[in-house]
Design an enzyme around this catalytic site. Structure first.
Site, PDB file in Angstrom:
ATOM      1  N   ARG A 105     -28.654 -11.148 -35.177  1.00  0.00           N
ATOM      2  CA  ARG A 105     -28.297 -11.265 -36.477  1.00  0.00           C
ATOM      3  C   ARG A 105     -29.354 -12.200 -37.187  1.00  0.00           C
ATOM      4  O   ARG A 105     -29.122 -12.275 -38.341  1.00  0.00           O
ATOM      5  CB  ARG A 105     -27.219 -11.843 -36.656  1.00  0.00           C
ATOM      6  CG  ARG A 105     -26.063 -11.130 -37.107  1.00  0.00           C
ATOM      7  CD  ARG A 105     -24.713 -11.806 -37.237  1.00  0.00           C
ATOM      8  NE  ARG A 105     -23.783 -11.021 -37.818  1.00  0.00           N
ATOM      9  CZ  ARG A 105     -22.448 -10.757 -37.504  1.00  0.00           C
ATOM     10  NH1 ARG A 105     -22.378 -10.798 -35.973  1.00  0.00           N
ATOM     11  NH2 ARG A 105     -21.480 -10.130 -37.991  1.00  0.00           N
TER      12      ARG A 105
ATOM     13  N   ARG B  79     -20.082 -13.346 -46.641  1.00  0.00           N
ATOM     14  CA  ARG B  79     -20.757 -12.792 -45.238  1.00  0.00           C
ATOM     15  C   ARG B  79     -21.744 -11.630 -45.611  1.00  0.00           C
ATOM     16  O   ARG B  79     -22.648 -11.561 -45.083  1.00  0.00           O
ATOM     17  CB  ARG B  79     -19.461 -12.217 -44.545  1.00  0.00           C
ATOM     18  CG  ARG B  79     -18.825 -13.177 -43.715  1.00  0.00           C
ATOM     19  CD  ARG B  79     -17.442 -12.749 -43.147  1.00  0.00           C
ATOM     20  NE  ARG B  79     -18.058 -11.800 -41.954  1.00  0.00           N
ATOM     21  CZ  ARG B  79     -17.020 -11.072 -41.309  1.00  0.00           C
ATOM     22  NH1 ARG B  79     -15.984 -10.720 -41.765  1.00  0.00           N
ATOM     23  NH2 ARG B  79     -17.379 -10.325 -40.174  1.00  0.00           N
TER      24      ARG B  79
ATOM     25  N   ARG C 240      -9.340  -3.616 -42.820  1.00  0.00           N
ATOM     26  CA  ARG C 240      -9.344  -3.799 -41.286  1.00  0.00           C
ATOM     27  C   ARG C 240      -8.133  -4.448 -40.849  1.00  0.00           C
ATOM     28  O   ARG C 240      -7.733  -5.559 -41.217  1.00  0.00           O
ATOM     29  CB  ARG C 240     -10.803  -4.429 -41.014  1.00  0.00           C
ATOM     30  CG  ARG C 240     -10.726  -4.667 -39.418  1.00  0.00           C
ATOM     31  CD  ARG C 240     -12.196  -4.984 -38.926  1.00  0.00           C
ATOM     32  NE  ARG C 240     -12.819  -6.104 -39.414  1.00  0.00           N
ATOM     33  CZ  ARG C 240     -14.345  -6.120 -39.461  1.00  0.00           C
ATOM     34  NH1 ARG C 240     -14.908  -5.469 -38.558  1.00  0.00           N
ATOM     35  NH2 ARG C 240     -14.916  -7.202 -39.751  1.00  0.00           N
TER      36      ARG C 240
ATOM     37  N   ARG D  40      -8.143 -10.437 -40.063  1.00  0.00           N
ATOM     38  CA  ARG D  40      -8.959 -11.322 -39.764  1.00  0.00           C
ATOM     39  C   ARG D  40      -9.044 -12.235 -40.944  1.00  0.00           C
ATOM     40  O   ARG D  40      -9.552 -11.974 -42.023  1.00  0.00           O
ATOM     41  CB  ARG D  40     -10.271 -10.832 -39.269  1.00  0.00           C
ATOM     42  CG  ARG D  40     -10.421 -10.771 -37.668  1.00  0.00           C
ATOM     43  CD  ARG D  40     -11.554  -9.796 -37.478  1.00  0.00           C
ATOM     44  NE  ARG D  40     -12.944 -10.603 -37.941  1.00  0.00           N
ATOM     45  CZ  ARG D  40     -13.965  -9.893 -37.702  1.00  0.00           C
ATOM     46  NH1 ARG D  40     -14.057  -8.733 -36.822  1.00  0.00           N
ATOM     47  NH2 ARG D  40     -15.160 -10.592 -37.907  1.00  0.00           N
TER      48      ARG D  40
ATOM     49  N   LYS E  43     -20.128  -1.020 -37.020  1.00  0.00           N
ATOM     50  CA  LYS E  43     -20.740  -1.440 -35.380  1.00  0.00           C
ATOM     51  C   LYS E  43     -19.853  -1.182 -34.528  1.00  0.00           C
ATOM     52  O   LYS E  43     -20.189  -0.851 -33.452  1.00  0.00           O
ATOM     53  CB  LYS E  43     -21.562  -2.399 -35.865  1.00  0.00           C
ATOM     54  CG  LYS E  43     -22.733  -2.689 -36.897  1.00  0.00           C
ATOM     55  CD  LYS E  43     -23.195  -4.079 -37.056  1.00  0.00           C
ATOM     56  CE  LYS E  43     -22.379  -5.425 -37.191  1.00  0.00           C
ATOM     57  NZ  LYS E  43     -21.737  -5.515 -38.532  1.00  0.00           N
TER      58      LYS E  43
HETATM   59  P1  ADP Z   1     -18.102  -3.941 -38.008  1.00  0.00           P
HETATM   60  O1  ADP Z   1     -18.023  -4.049 -36.493  1.00  0.00           O
HETATM   61  O2  ADP Z   1     -19.517  -3.367 -38.386  1.00  0.00           O
HETATM   62  O3  ADP Z   1     -17.791  -5.269 -38.514  1.00  0.00           O
HETATM   63  P2  ADP Z   1     -15.915  -2.200 -37.840  1.00  0.00           P
HETATM   64  O4  ADP Z   1     -16.505  -1.158 -36.766  1.00  0.00           O
HETATM   65  O5  ADP Z   1     -14.788  -3.296 -37.334  1.00  0.00           O
HETATM   66  O6  ADP Z   1     -17.159  -2.794 -38.520  1.00  0.00           O
HETATM   67  O7  ADP Z   1     -15.203  -1.317 -38.770  1.00  0.00           O
HETATM   68  C1  ADP Z   1     -14.811  -2.328 -40.379  1.00  0.00           C
HETATM   69  C2  ADP Z   1     -13.377  -1.349 -40.644  1.00  0.00           C
HETATM   70  O8  ADP Z   1     -13.734   0.020 -41.223  1.00  0.00           O
HETATM   71  C3  ADP Z   1     -12.551  -1.078 -39.653  1.00  0.00           C
HETATM   72  O9  ADP Z   1     -11.178  -1.144 -40.039  1.00  0.00           O
HETATM   73  C4  ADP Z   1     -12.724   0.307 -39.135  1.00  0.00           C
HETATM   74  O10 ADP Z   1     -11.550   1.126 -38.651  1.00  0.00           O
HETATM   75  C5  ADP Z   1     -13.329   0.801 -40.531  1.00  0.00           C
HETATM   76  N1  ADP Z   1     -14.439   1.975 -40.160  1.00  0.00           N
HETATM   77  C6  ADP Z   1     -15.305   2.129 -39.299  1.00  0.00           C
HETATM   78  N2  ADP Z   1     -15.929   3.190 -39.445  1.00  0.00           N
HETATM   79  C7  ADP Z   1     -15.632   3.882 -40.503  1.00  0.00           C
HETATM   80  C8  ADP Z   1     -15.884   4.976 -40.954  1.00  0.00           C
HETATM   81  N3  ADP Z   1     -17.071   5.799 -40.606  1.00  0.00           N
HETATM   82  N4  ADP Z   1     -15.220   5.512 -42.096  1.00  0.00           N
HETATM   83  C9  ADP Z   1     -14.193   4.548 -42.506  1.00  0.00           C
HETATM   84  N5  ADP Z   1     -13.888   3.383 -41.839  1.00  0.00           N
HETATM   85  C10 ADP Z   1     -14.386   3.184 -40.932  1.00  0.00           C
HETATM   86  P1  AMP Z   2     -18.482 -10.022 -36.141  1.00  0.00           P
HETATM   87  O1  AMP Z   2     -17.096  -9.935 -35.175  1.00  0.00           O
HETATM   88  O2  AMP Z   2     -19.550  -9.459 -35.494  1.00  0.00           O
HETATM   89  O3  AMP Z   2     -18.276  -9.707 -37.508  1.00  0.00           O
HETATM   90  O4  AMP Z   2     -18.725 -11.766 -36.316  1.00  0.00           O
HETATM   91  C1  AMP Z   2     -17.711 -12.600 -36.821  1.00  0.00           C
HETATM   92  C2  AMP Z   2     -18.642 -14.003 -37.085  1.00  0.00           C
HETATM   93  O5  AMP Z   2     -18.804 -14.310 -35.669  1.00  0.00           O
HETATM   94  C3  AMP Z   2     -19.942 -13.959 -37.894  1.00  0.00           C
HETATM   95  O6  AMP Z   2     -19.427 -14.033 -39.411  1.00  0.00           O
HETATM   96  C4  AMP Z   2     -20.712 -15.279 -37.416  1.00  0.00           C
HETATM   97  O7  AMP Z   2     -20.052 -16.473 -37.968  1.00  0.00           O
HETATM   98  C5  AMP Z   2     -20.307 -15.345 -35.858  1.00  0.00           C
HETATM   99  N1  AMP Z   2     -21.519 -14.339 -35.291  1.00  0.00           N
HETATM  100  C6  AMP Z   2     -21.211 -13.331 -34.536  1.00  0.00           C
HETATM  101  N2  AMP Z   2     -22.201 -12.914 -33.989  1.00  0.00           N
HETATM  102  C7  AMP Z   2     -23.450 -13.834 -34.355  1.00  0.00           C
HETATM  103  C8  AMP Z   2     -24.758 -13.925 -34.296  1.00  0.00           C
HETATM  104  N3  AMP Z   2     -25.389 -13.042 -33.378  1.00  0.00           N
HETATM  105  N4  AMP Z   2     -25.123 -14.996 -34.694  1.00  0.00           N
HETATM  106  C9  AMP Z   2     -24.644 -15.646 -35.660  1.00  0.00           C
HETATM  107  N5  AMP Z   2     -23.295 -15.779 -35.670  1.00  0.00           N
HETATM  108  C10 AMP Z   2     -22.539 -14.737 -34.993  1.00  0.00           C
END
Ligand code: ADP
Ligand code: AMP
Length: 219
Positions: free
Chosen positions: A93, A176, A132, A165, A18
């Site tokens: 969410r 999660r 990541r 992280r 995302k």
């Molecule tokens: P989210 O915001 O949904 O938690 P991220 O955008 O941070 O996810 O992506 C999670 C991990 O996967 C990151 O390390 C990112 O670089 C990698 N990633 C994102 N999109 C892809 C893809 N299409 N293919 C492979 N790896 C990806």
């Molecule tokens: P993210 O960076 O989107 O993966 O979010 C990291 C963490 O932040 C999540 O696991 C939740 O603990 C908290 N968080 C982020 N966005 C929300 C939301 N919209 N509602 C509740 N918790 C959230």
């Protein structure tokens, strides 16, 4: 992009991509990228009262209570830089969060344009998240295998140190994922019923996923 408003929500499991896609959308269409996770992490880093309230939940892989999130986003999308749209990443969410957003937009005669679900099977998620790496300086994200930085351990943009992280450790990732299935997945049906849902295959390469999204936004 001209005057077309683009109010976009990114849906998908943690680690689906995302944030990666939201950043690319924000850049291409010159709209703000609003990540609630990034906002919370910045608050934790700066030791704010909000940061103190949310840290425990985040560390455990739980959602932060709706009342700490909804007003924050509703206020944020009211800012001047959001007049041509925005991309919400990590919000809503839960159904109550989606309703809070929808009510706030309704009051202004607005609504969301697209909810884009980046679909990735659970089996791929652990690998995505364990690889990541996030920059402690600017928050940019990388992946050891799929999106590596030019210089190992350092951010391409600001040279900051890249870290895993705490909530991307395997135990927390499983938690999660189950929270996602229970509390967030119902939003897919919610936005489908509203006619806003668009699904993209998140297992493709980053650029391929983005092409699919751009096609949807420009259709
Ligand atoms: P989210 O915001 O949904 O938690 P991220 O955008 O941070 O996810 O992506 C999670 C991990 O996967 C990151 O390390 C990112 O670089 C990698 N990633 C994102 N999109 C892809 C893809 N299409 N293919 C492979 N790896 C990806
Ligand atoms: P993210 O960076 O989107 O993966 O979010 C990291 C963490 O932040 C999540 O696991 C939740 O603990 C908290 N968080 C982020 N966005 C929300 C939301 N919209 N509602 C509740 N918790 C959230």
């Amino acid at each position: 992009m001209g005057e077309r408003a683009m109010k976009i929500i990114m849906l998908g499991a943690p680690g689906a991509g995302k944030g990666t896609q939201a950043k690319k959308i924000a850049e291409k269409y010159s709209i703000p990228h609003i990540s609630t996770g990034d906002i919370f992490r910045a608050n934790i880093k700066e030791n704010t009262p909000l940061g103190a309230k949310v840290k425990g939940y985040m560390d455990e892989g739980l959602l932060v209570p709706d009342e700490l999130v909804a007003d924050l986003v509703v206020d944020r999308v009211d800012k001047d830089d959001c007049v041509n749209g925005y991309v919400l990443d990590g919000f809503p969410r839960t159904i109550p969060q989606a309703e809070a957003l929808s009510n706030a937009l309704d009051n202004k005669g607005q609504s969301i344009d697209f909810a884009i679900d980046v679909e990735v099977p659970d089996g791929n998620i652990v690998k995505r998240m364990s690889g990541r790496r996030a920059c402690i300086g600017c928050g940019a994200t990388y992946h050891l295998e799929f999106a590596p930085p030019i210089k190992e351990g350092h951010c391409d943009k600001c040279e900051g140190e890249l870290i895993l992280r705490d909530d991307d450790k395997a135990e927390t990732v499983m938690k999660r994922l189950s929270v996602y299935h229970e509390q967030t997945m119902p939003l897919i049906e919610y936005y489908k019923k509203a006619g806003k849902l668009r699904i993209v295959d998140g297992t493709l390469d980053i650029d391929e996923v983005f092409n699919a999204i751009a096609e949807i936004l420009e259709a």
